[in-house]
Design an enzyme around this catalytic site. Structure first.
Site, short mmCIF file in Angstrom:
data_model
loop_
_atom_site.label_atom_id
_atom_site.label_comp_id
_atom_site.label_asym_id
_atom_site.label_seq_id
_atom_site.Cartn_x
_atom_site.Cartn_y
_atom_site.Cartn_z
N HIS A 1 37.54 30.86 48.72
CA HIS A 1 36.91 32.15 48.41
C HIS A 1 37.55 32.83 47.21
O HIS A 1 37.74 34.04 47.19
CB HIS A 1 36.92 33.07 49.64
CG HIS A 1 35.98 32.61 50.70
ND1 HIS A 1 34.66 33.00 50.77
CD2 HIS A 1 36.15 31.75 51.74
CE1 HIS A 1 34.07 32.42 51.80
NE2 HIS A 1 34.96 31.65 52.41
N GLU B 1 37.52 28.57 55.45
CA GLU B 1 36.57 27.73 54.73
C GLU B 1 37.15 27.04 53.49
O GLU B 1 36.62 27.17 52.39
CB GLU B 1 35.32 28.55 54.37
CG GLU B 1 34.60 29.03 55.61
CD GLU B 1 33.32 29.81 55.30
OE1 GLU B 1 32.32 29.52 55.96
OE2 GLU B 1 33.33 30.70 54.44
N ASP C 1 36.41 38.03 46.57
CA ASP C 1 35.87 36.75 47.02
C ASP C 1 35.58 35.94 45.76
O ASP C 1 35.96 36.35 44.66
CB ASP C 1 34.62 36.96 47.89
CG ASP C 1 34.52 35.89 48.97
OD1 ASP C 1 34.25 34.73 48.61
OD2 ASP C 1 34.73 36.19 50.15
#
Ligand SMILES: *[C@@H]1O[C@H](CO)[C@@H](O)[C@H](O)[C@H]1NC(C)=O
Ligand SMILES: *[C@@H]1O[C@H](CO)[C@@H](O)[C@H](O)[C@H]1NC(C)=O
Ligand SMILES: *[C@@H]1O[C@H](CO)[C@@H](O)[C@H](O)[C@H]1NC(C)=O
Length: 635
Positions: A344, A415, A290
């Site tokens: 990420h 995201e 991440d």
């Protein structure tokens, strides 16, 4: 049939598993080698006639309590007030409930009598197997099964030991696999199995038939739940007869562990896989990287760890990954490694300019982070740099080669910050960039997988999986892991549009929720805590949602996954976060019984929790131990 009763009379159960007033009807499907007849058989257990002074039977500490089965529940008595001495474990196994977890979906018949067995007296006979590879896996998984029994056996030996439990039986496990020659868990793997257990002459015969290695392995797991340690006998006991048919309701039963927010050493991961297998979960979704860290050291892109790992002690080598994959494969578990992109990502991707490749990512650790991403630090791949796709191809290729999983792949894909890309590419709609990134990442995946796309490529649900972008994704290749709250309309949209999906609703199956905020602004964390009962009772596929029948495609739900994001957990607290709550998801996905968390579920889950604890997994208690000692009294 009569010989079974006689065997009982001679065996230990005559002395220590007899309980007053227990009567239980049971149907035993005895698959006798020659006759194969089904018999109806009543067993009546009467009070103990031995009346031996209890203390004469023990070499160690005398037991304080005894349990008797009355009205289908175990009642606790002071040992000094009864002539019957039976442990809680044995009472639970022989009283009313099946004590299996997850509950099998086919017919189950269990004896109400037990016989002593020893871990070193089990032998495996492979009756038929479609390949050498499957045979080897059957043997190696059997060795693991025996090791598990041996460690269970050792937990009994330190306690008091009775001298009168009678001779133990040898156990012969006969396995026939007819079906897949590939021992790996595949999307099409048939995980069903049949298991019968019956007494022979001084022997217990176990017959297992399955259509795959994974099915046979699940049968080992179920068999292990018919064997327990009796602390008063200091010995393993097994039910003396059983017949079980079983198959999962959902084929994808996952657990996600995030090893990027906080690092977990290898032994934590191996223990988690063992615990997953004990609950017949079959997919270890390893969210390995991440924006915070990139611990996976790949030969094809070592720079990612050099720039992205927390330190030398927080790296997974390729050998580490192979160790995990090997263990998982013997446990019937696939390892699904996810390197999340295009968002990420973080410092791991900051080496492009120095290496002459230009920026591989933008917005790395940019401030104020809250303008560009959901939690610090930010970072997003550069969708217009062709080197990014070349590196991804190498990363994907190495992951497929390490895990042996080439029919399903996870691209991540959640995201994305539109603002970050808009700042760098003000001539292109960021959503178009996102679609373009996804298309080119798929080409990298195809090249990495020898020119063939996996049958299923997973994406997290996001703005990209909402209308009007969802329509631009190909249903033939993409499946969506739906994580938004179950009431969010987009949770339904992907289903209504006919995409295959994996359910991970944040309001039900996120295990990280409920621990408060880890940063001063309180937005972004989820709450409240999801209890095992809420987790168990979540059945979004049957929810009556408005508009469900209006011309929508049939829902294609492959299964579900419980997720542990690790902003606030680390090695010390892993087991308690995961267990027994992940076991609740496991039964939901394997059995999908319409009932909620009934008394039977509490009692079986409590027993399953004890099994996990005996395996060294520090699962949280369901309730005070008094409730375990007094089954039903807390319900
Ligand atoms: C395997 O299954 C097929 C189809 O059900 C059957 O014809 C065959 O006899 C089975 N083979 C063995 C070895 O049991
Ligand atoms: C597994 O295969 C058997 C035999 O072909 C079939 O009867 C059964 O329905 C299959 N089970 C699953 C879960 O696919
Ligand atoms: C777009 O970016 C270029 C180069 O960074 C810059 O020169 C231009 O002014 C930007 N245009 C707008 C409308 O922001």
């Amino acid at each position: 049939m009569k010989s079974w009763g006689e065997a009982l009379g001679r065996s230990a159960s005559a002395h220590f598993s007899r309980v007053g007033r227990l009567r239980r009807a049971m149907l035993l499907l005895a698959v006798a080698a020659c006759t194969g007849v089904a018999l109806l058989y009543w067993r009546q257990q009467t009070g103990d006639q031995a009346h031996r002074p209890l203390h004469s039977l023990y070499s160690g500490v005398e037991p304080q309590w005894s349990w008797v089965c009355r009205n289908e529940r175990c009642e606790r008595l002071l040992a000094t007030e009864t002539t019957i001495l039976q442990s809680l474990a044995t009472c639970n196994m022989l009283c009313a409930s099946t004590q299996l977890w997850p509950q099998p979906t086919g017919p189950v018949s269990l004896a109400t009598a037990a016989v002593p067995v020893r871990a070193d007296a089990f032998t495996l006979q492979i009756r038929s197997s479609p390949s050498r590879d499957v045979s080897d896996h059957l043997s190696d998984a059997f060795t693991l099964f025996i090791e598990d029994l041996k460690s269970l056996e050792r937990t009994g030996s330190s306690e008091s030991r009775r001298s009168d439990i009678g001779p133990s039986r040898d156990v012969i496990v006969r396995v026939a696999v007819n079906g897949s020659a590939d021992p790996r868990l595949r999307l099409e793997t048939n995980e069903s199995y049949k298991l019968t257990l019956r007494p022979g002459d001084g022997v217990l015969y176990v017959d297992i038939t399955a259509y795959s290695f994974c099915g046979a392995r699940h049968a080992y797991e179920t068999l292990s739940q018919l064997i327990w340690i009796d602390p008063y006998a200091g010995s393993l006991l097994a039910l003396e007869a059983a017949s079980i048919e079983d198959a999962p309701k959902f084929k994808f039963r996952g657990l996600l562990l995030d090893t990027a927010r906080n690092f977990f050493p290898l032994n934590e991961i191996l223990r988690t896989i063992d615990a997953m297998a004990a609950n017949k979960l079959n997919t270890f979704h390893w969210h390995i990287s991440d924006s915070q860290s990139f611990p996976l050291k790949l030969n094809s892109a070592p720079q990612l760890t050099q720039h992205g790992a927390y330190g030398p002690g927080a790296i997974y080598t390729t050998d580490d990954v192979r160790t995990v994959v090997r263990r998982a494969r013997l446990r019937g578990v696939r390892v699904l490694i996810e390197v999340d992109t295009p968002a990420h990502v973080g410092r791991a991707w900051a080496w492009g300019p120095a290496a002459g490749l230009g920026p591989l990512a933008h917005c790395i650790e940019v401030e104020p982070w809250s303008a560009y991403c959901g939690e610090p630090p930010c970072g997003q791949l550069n969708p217009k740099n062709p080197h990014v796709y070349k590196i991804l191809e190498h990363v994907y290729s190495e992951i497929i080669q390490l895990t042996g999983v080439d029919d399903i792949f996870h691209l991540g894909g959640d995201e994305v910050s539109e603002r970050c890309w808009t700042q760098h590419f003000n001539d292109t709609d960021p959503m178009d960039l996102w679609l373009e990134f996804t298309r080119r990442a798929m080409l990298s995946l195809q090249r990495a997988n020898k020119g063939k796309l996996p049958e299923v490529t997973l994406l997290w649900s996001s703005r990209l999986t909402r209308s009007p972008y969802l329509e631009r994704l190909d249903k033939k290749h993409f499946a969506i892991q739906v994580w938004g709250a179950s009431r969010w309309p987009e949770s339904r949209a992907v289903l209504d549009m006919g995409f295959r999906s994996i359910i991970s609703h944040v309001d039900a199956w996120y295990l990280d929720c409920g621990f408060g905020s880890w940063r001063d602004s309180s937005d972004g964390h989820c709450g409240p805590y999801r209890s095992w009962q809420q987790i168990y009772e979540h059945r979004p596929w049957i929810e009556e949602m408005p508009g469900m029948s209006t011309g929508a495609e049939p829902w294609l739900i492959d299964g579900g996954e419980v997720c542990l994001w690790t902003e606030q957990s680390g090695p010390g607290g892993l087991d308690a976060r995961l267990w027994p709550r992940s076991a609740a998801v496991a039964e939901r996905l394997w059995s999908d019984r319409p009932e909620g968390a009934t008394a039977d579920v509490y009692l079986r889950l409590d027993t399953q929790r004890s099994r996990l604890v005996a395996k060294g997994i520090e699962a949280m208690p369901l309730w005070p131990r008094w409730c375990t000692h007094n089954p039903n009294a807390c319900l």
